[in-house]
Design a protein around this motif. Structure first.
Motif, PDB file in Angstrom:
ATOM      1  N   THR A   1       0.832  -1.274   0.146  1.00 43.57           N
ATOM      2  CA  THR A   1      -0.091  -0.147  -0.184  1.00 43.57           C
ATOM      3  C   THR A   1       0.952   1.310   0.208  1.00 43.57           C
ATOM      4  OG1 THR A   1      -1.925  -1.167   1.186  1.00 43.57           O
ATOM      5  CG2 THR A   1      -1.829   1.405   1.205  1.00 43.57           C
ATOM      6  N   GLU A   2       1.812   1.466   1.114  1.00 44.40           N
ATOM      7  CA  GLU A   2       2.659   2.562   0.924  1.00 44.40           C
ATOM      8  C   GLU A   2       3.545   2.524  -0.119  1.00 44.40           C
ATOM      9  OE1 GLU A   2       2.337   4.989   3.116  1.00 44.40           O
ATOM     10  OE2 GLU A   2       0.674   4.069   4.083  1.00 44.40           O
ATOM     11  N   LYS A   3       4.100   1.492  -0.295  1.00 42.88           N
ATOM     12  CA  LYS A   3       5.460   1.500  -1.498  1.00 42.88           C
ATOM     13  C   LYS A   3       4.584   1.869  -2.919  1.00 42.88           C
ATOM     14  CE  LYS A   3       8.204  -1.807   1.155  1.00 42.88           C
ATOM     15  NZ  LYS A   3       8.687  -3.117   1.143  1.00 42.88           N
ATOM     16  N   LEU A   4       3.547   1.303  -3.116  1.00 38.90           N
ATOM     17  CA  LEU A   4       2.753   1.763  -4.492  1.00 38.90           C
ATOM     18  C   LEU A   4       2.643   3.029  -4.440  1.00 38.90           C
ATOM     19  CD1 LEU A   4       0.624  -1.554  -4.924  1.00 38.90           C
ATOM     20  CD2 LEU A   4       2.345  -0.369  -6.675  1.00 38.90           C
ATOM     21  N   GLY A   5       1.875   3.550  -3.250  1.00 43.08           N
ATOM     22  CA  GLY A   5       1.469   5.097  -2.852  1.00 43.08           C
ATOM     23  C   GLY A   5       2.693   6.079  -3.256  1.00 43.08           C
TER      24      GLY A   5
ATOM     25  N   ASN B   1      -7.051  -5.824  -4.424  1.00 46.11           N
ATOM     26  CA  ASN B   1      -7.584  -4.760  -4.716  1.00 46.11           C
ATOM     27  C   ASN B   1      -7.915  -3.668  -3.784  1.00 46.11           C
ATOM     28  OD1 ASN B   1      -9.730  -6.500  -3.596  1.00 46.11           O
ATOM     29  ND2 ASN B   1     -11.307  -5.457  -4.179  1.00 46.11           N
ATOM     30  N   GLY B   2      -8.216  -4.059  -2.478  1.00 44.86           N
ATOM     31  CA  GLY B   2      -8.273  -2.927  -1.299  1.00 44.86           C
ATOM     32  C   GLY B   2      -7.060  -2.399  -0.828  1.00 44.86           C
ATOM     33  N   SER B   3      -6.147  -2.792  -1.109  1.00 44.81           N
ATOM     34  CA  SER B   3      -4.561  -2.331  -1.053  1.00 44.81           C
ATOM     35  C   SER B   3      -4.316  -1.263  -1.986  1.00 44.81           C
ATOM     36  CB  SER B   3      -3.456  -3.325  -0.606  1.00 44.81           C
ATOM     37  OG  SER B   3      -2.131  -2.870  -0.862  1.00 44.81           O
ATOM     38  N   THR B   4      -4.555  -1.944  -3.494  1.00 48.12           N
ATOM     39  CA  THR B   4      -4.374  -0.885  -4.350  1.00 48.12           C
ATOM     40  C   THR B   4      -5.348   0.173  -4.336  1.00 48.12           C
ATOM     41  OG1 THR B   4      -4.095  -2.928  -5.647  1.00 48.12           O
ATOM     42  CG2 THR B   4      -4.382  -0.724  -6.784  1.00 48.12           C
ATOM     43  N   PHE B   5      -6.463   0.239  -3.807  1.00 51.39           N
ATOM     44  CA  PHE B   5      -7.419   1.301  -3.585  1.00 51.39           C
ATOM     45  C   PHE B   5      -6.825   2.405  -2.564  1.00 51.39           C
ATOM     46  CE2 PHE B   5     -12.178   2.029  -2.641  1.00 51.39           C
ATOM     47  CZ  PHE B   5     -11.946   3.552  -3.119  1.00 51.39           C
ATOM     48  N   ARG B   6      -6.440   1.927  -1.688  1.00 53.48           N
ATOM     49  CA  ARG B   6      -5.777   2.777  -0.816  1.00 53.48           C
ATOM     50  C   ARG B   6      -4.256   3.489  -1.038  1.00 53.48           C
ATOM     51  NH1 ARG B   6      -5.694  -0.857   4.679  1.00 53.48           N
ATOM     52  NH2 ARG B   6      -5.081   1.273   5.540  1.00 53.48           N
ATOM     53  N   ALA B   7      -3.640   2.714  -1.922  1.00 52.21           N
ATOM     54  CA  ALA B   7      -2.722   3.231  -2.733  1.00 52.21           C
ATOM     55  C   ALA B   7      -2.716   4.447  -3.735  1.00 52.21           C
ATOM     56  CB  ALA B   7      -1.579   2.288  -3.300  1.00 52.21           C
ATOM     57  N   ARG B   8      -3.834   4.271  -4.197  1.00 51.27           N
ATOM     58  CA  ARG B   8      -4.344   5.251  -5.469  1.00 51.27           C
ATOM     59  C   ARG B   8      -4.906   6.298  -4.578  1.00 51.27           C
ATOM     60  NH1 ARG B   8      -9.430   6.452  -7.715  1.00 51.27           N
ATOM     61  NH2 ARG B   8     -10.383   4.527  -6.889  1.00 51.27           N
ATOM     62  N   ALA B   9      -5.250   6.459  -3.389  1.00 52.05           N
ATOM     63  CA  ALA B   9      -5.707   7.457  -2.538  1.00 52.05           C
ATOM     64  C   ALA B   9      -4.592   8.357  -2.474  1.00 52.05           C
ATOM     65  CB  ALA B   9      -6.231   7.154  -1.282  1.00 52.05           C
ATOM     66  N   GLN B  10      -3.325   7.815  -2.244  1.00 51.46           N
ATOM     67  CA  GLN B  10      -2.081   8.242  -2.002  1.00 51.46           C
ATOM     68  C   GLN B  10      -1.328   9.083  -3.284  1.00 51.46           C
ATOM     69  OE1 GLN B  10       0.915   6.149   0.511  1.00 51.46           O
ATOM     70  NE2 GLN B  10      -0.959   4.892   0.990  1.00 51.46           N
ATOM     71  N   ASN B  11      -1.844   8.164  -4.323  1.00 51.27           N
ATOM     72  CA  ASN B  11      -1.036   8.612  -5.657  1.00 51.27           C
ATOM     73  C   ASN B  11      -1.938   8.255  -6.782  1.00 51.27           C
ATOM     74  OD1 ASN B  11       0.464   8.458  -8.008  1.00 51.27           O
ATOM     75  ND2 ASN B  11       2.110   7.434  -7.197  1.00 51.27           N
ATOM     76  N   SER B  12      -2.451   9.262  -7.651  1.00 46.82           N
ATOM     77  CA  SER B  12      -3.593   8.977  -8.433  1.00 46.82           C
ATOM     78  C   SER B  12      -3.047   8.283  -9.642  1.00 46.82           C
ATOM     79  CB  SER B  12      -4.044  10.271  -8.989  1.00 46.82           C
ATOM     80  OG  SER B  12      -3.078  11.058  -9.618  1.00 46.82           O
ATOM     81  N   ASP B  13      -1.842   8.060  -9.889  1.00 46.04           N
ATOM     82  CA  ASP B  13      -1.159   7.257 -10.989  1.00 46.04           C
ATOM     83  C   ASP B  13      -1.303   5.808 -10.730  1.00 46.04           C
ATOM     84  OD1 ASP B  13      -0.491   9.507 -12.563  1.00 46.04           O
ATOM     85  OD2 ASP B  13       1.473   9.830 -11.602  1.00 46.04           O
ATOM     86  N   VAL B  14      -1.488   5.347  -9.818  1.00 42.98           N
ATOM     87  CA  VAL B  14      -1.761   3.982  -9.505  1.00 42.98           C
ATOM     88  C   VAL B  14      -3.088   3.339  -9.929  1.00 42.98           C
ATOM     89  CG1 VAL B  14      -2.137   2.269  -7.668  1.00 42.98           C
ATOM     90  CG2 VAL B  14      -0.456   3.940  -7.162  1.00 42.98           C
ATOM     91  N   ALA B  15      -2.943   2.193 -10.392  1.00 38.53           N
ATOM     92  CA  ALA B  15      -4.430   1.648 -11.275  1.00 38.53           C
ATOM     93  C   ALA B  15      -4.305   0.156 -10.771  1.00 38.53           C
ATOM     94  CB  ALA B  15      -4.513   2.097 -12.684  1.00 38.53           C
ATOM     95  N   TYR B  16      -5.511  -0.297 -10.867  1.00 38.93           N
ATOM     96  CA  TYR B  16      -5.736  -1.809 -10.736  1.00 38.93           C
ATOM     97  C   TYR B  16      -6.122  -2.500 -12.024  1.00 38.93           C
ATOM     98  CZ  TYR B  16      -7.165  -6.092  -8.345  1.00 38.93           C
ATOM     99  OH  TYR B  16      -7.410  -7.399  -7.758  1.00 38.93           O
TER     100      TYR B  16
ATOM    101  N   ASP C   1       7.667   3.913  -4.899  1.00 38.96           N
ATOM    102  CA  ASP C   1       8.823   3.097  -4.833  1.00 38.96           C
ATOM    103  C   ASP C   1       8.652   1.857  -5.318  1.00 38.96           C
ATOM    104  OD1 ASP C   1      10.146   4.747  -3.024  1.00 38.96           O
ATOM    105  OD2 ASP C   1       9.615   3.792  -0.861  1.00 38.96           O
ATOM    106  N   VAL C   2       7.606   1.325  -5.405  1.00 42.34           N
ATOM    107  CA  VAL C   2       7.204  -0.047  -6.358  1.00 42.34           C
ATOM    108  C   VAL C   2       6.434   0.282  -7.507  1.00 42.34           C
ATOM    109  CG1 VAL C   2       6.016  -2.317  -6.335  1.00 42.34           C
ATOM    110  CG2 VAL C   2       7.455  -1.397  -4.265  1.00 42.34           C
ATOM    111  N   PRO C   3       6.738   0.489  -8.834  1.00 38.43           N
ATOM    112  CA  PRO C   3       5.974   0.636  -9.876  1.00 38.43           C
ATOM    113  C   PRO C   3       4.888  -0.276 -10.302  1.00 38.43           C
ATOM    114  CG  PRO C   3       8.380   0.718 -10.399  1.00 38.43           C
ATOM    115  CD  PRO C   3       8.261  -0.054  -9.062  1.00 38.43           C
ATOM    116  N   ALA C   4       5.026  -1.600  -9.938  1.00 38.55           N
ATOM    117  CA  ALA C   4       4.060  -2.428 -10.329  1.00 38.55           C
ATOM    118  C   ALA C   4       4.145  -3.792  -9.226  1.00 38.55           C
ATOM    119  CB  ALA C   4       4.109  -3.214 -11.687  1.00 38.55           C
ATOM    120  N   SER C   5       3.024  -4.328  -9.064  1.00 39.19           N
ATOM    121  CA  SER C   5       2.975  -5.526  -8.256  1.00 39.19           C
ATOM    122  C   SER C   5       1.639  -6.283  -8.227  1.00 39.19           C
ATOM    123  CB  SER C   5       3.032  -5.005  -6.544  1.00 39.19           C
ATOM    124  OG  SER C   5       3.004  -5.971  -5.639  1.00 39.19           O
ATOM    125  N   VAL C   6       1.979  -7.743  -8.121  1.00 40.62           N
ATOM    126  CA  VAL C   6       0.800  -8.471  -7.862  1.00 40.62           C
ATOM    127  C   VAL C   6       0.276  -8.072  -6.456  1.00 40.62           C
ATOM    128  CG1 VAL C   6      -0.262 -10.913  -7.314  1.00 40.62           C
ATOM    129  CG2 VAL C   6       1.633 -10.464  -8.891  1.00 40.62           C
TER     130      VAL C   6
END
Length: 339
Positions: free
Chosen positions: A207-211, A222-237, A214-219
């Motif tokens: 969550t934090e590393k995507l946000g 969905n909820g963790s990715t949702f929270r990451a997108r709240a920090q960084n709008s470039d994150v998509a699921y 630090d990490v550009p992509a990961s398996v």
């Protein structure tokens, strides 16, 4: 006189719970502090949360004994293992006040028919999370991590959750979870082995590393990715079109729980729609409780991490526990991948 006696007994019971403790063993960053504060305020029960990072970790810890936990939250696919090993006890869920709030879809389920052993916690999917500022191609594919495009080579993380990873690989090679087809199992093993040199890590806590980029992509879930997108709008699921995993985590009472009545009170508590919505609002996953939708924040009702695109809905696979002989193949593949 009867009413006075009943009132006295009720007060006595409340007083007993007010002195109680409750020890919950749950996935990390998965328990709403607001929920716990409300439960403690209403019951007087003092709650302690201990985190784990995988189903394997939780199972090993509880099997070893001496843990002191009362409630655990296994994923649906391993819940039958907990039951078979005698690690859980039946809390009498169907007799609880809030049992009727469990949505029909999640009440008549194969891994716990009638909900004798567990209460829904949250459910979701396992797919891929991508920083679209780094890669702007198709993200609805497991090729993101199994055959990374040049922009993501050496920049992909894979969460080390054995069943999710192997099941996604099996779906990618045109098979299905828990297959007995050895050729397909070998194909999944081979594609994982070939992909691993192109990964940067196998780690949890995305969550934090995507946000923070630090990490550009990961398996990822969905909820963790949702929270990451709240920090960084470039994150998509992304929902892999080859197939993605659908799962549910479930709260259950441990066989050697010390605080049984307190645990039962908590299980009933989280079947209340407003309380279930607190769990969802914090972790950003859907829950299995009817009527909780009205208490959810608006952004959860339309989030792409929650609302699966119509054309990809049929690609979701709800896998159950594999037979022992298939688990041996999974373990062998996983052991080889960890080397």
């Amino acid at each position: 006189m009867r009413l006075i006696l009943l009132s006295a007994l009720t007060c006595a019971a409340t007083g007993a719970l007010a002195q109680g403790q409750l020890n919950i063993y749950n996935w990390g960053n998965y328990t709403s502090p607001e929920l716990i504060e409300k439960f403690e305020a209403e019951t007087g029960i003092d709650v302690t949360i201990t985190d784990y990072d995988s189903n394997d970790t939780a199972l090993a810890k509880v099997e070893a004994g001496g843990h002191g936990f009362d409630i655990v939250v296994p994923t649906h696919s391993v819940l039958p293992v907990w039951i078979e090993k005698g690690l859980l006890q039946k809390p009498g869920i169907p007799q609880m006040e809030n049992y009727g709030n469990i949505a029909e879809r999640w009440r008549t389920i194969e891994w716990d028919p009638g909900r004798e052993w567990s209460v829904p916690w949250l459910w979701g999917t396992t797919g891929v999370a991508v920083n679209t500022a780094v890669y702007d191609g198709d993200i609805n594919t497991s090729a993101i991590w199994l055959d990374p495009p040049e922009a993501l080579a050496g920049k992909v993380n894979v969460v080390p959750e054995m069943e999710d990873v192997i099941n996604l690989a099996l779906l990618y090679v045109g098979s299905k979870p828990c297959t007995s087809d050895r050729e397909k199992l070998r194909a999944a093993r081979d594609v994982l082995a070939a992909a691993k040199p192109h990964w940067m890590s196998m780690d949890y806590g995305m969550t934090e590393k995507l946000g923070n980029g630090d990490v550009p992509a990961s398996v990822n879930w969905n909820g963790s990715t949702f929270r990451a997108r709240a920090q960084n709008s470039d994150v998509a699921y992304g929902y892999p079109k080859e197939g993605y995993v659908v799962w549910m985590d479930n709260a259950a009472l441990l066989a050697d729980a010390r605080n049984v009545e307190e645990a039962k009170a908590f299980l009933n508590f989280i079947m209340d729609p407003e309380n279930a919505a607190m769990i969802s609002s914090f972790a950003r996953y859907a829950n299995g409780i009817e009527g909780s939708e009205q208490y959810l924040p608006e952004d959860m009702r339309t989030a792409p991490e929650i609302v699966v695109p119509e054309e990809l809905r049929d690609a979701g696979v709800f896998s159950l526990a594999c037979p022992d002989e298939i688990n041996e193949f999974y373990t062998a593949i996983w052991t080889e991948l960890q080397k």
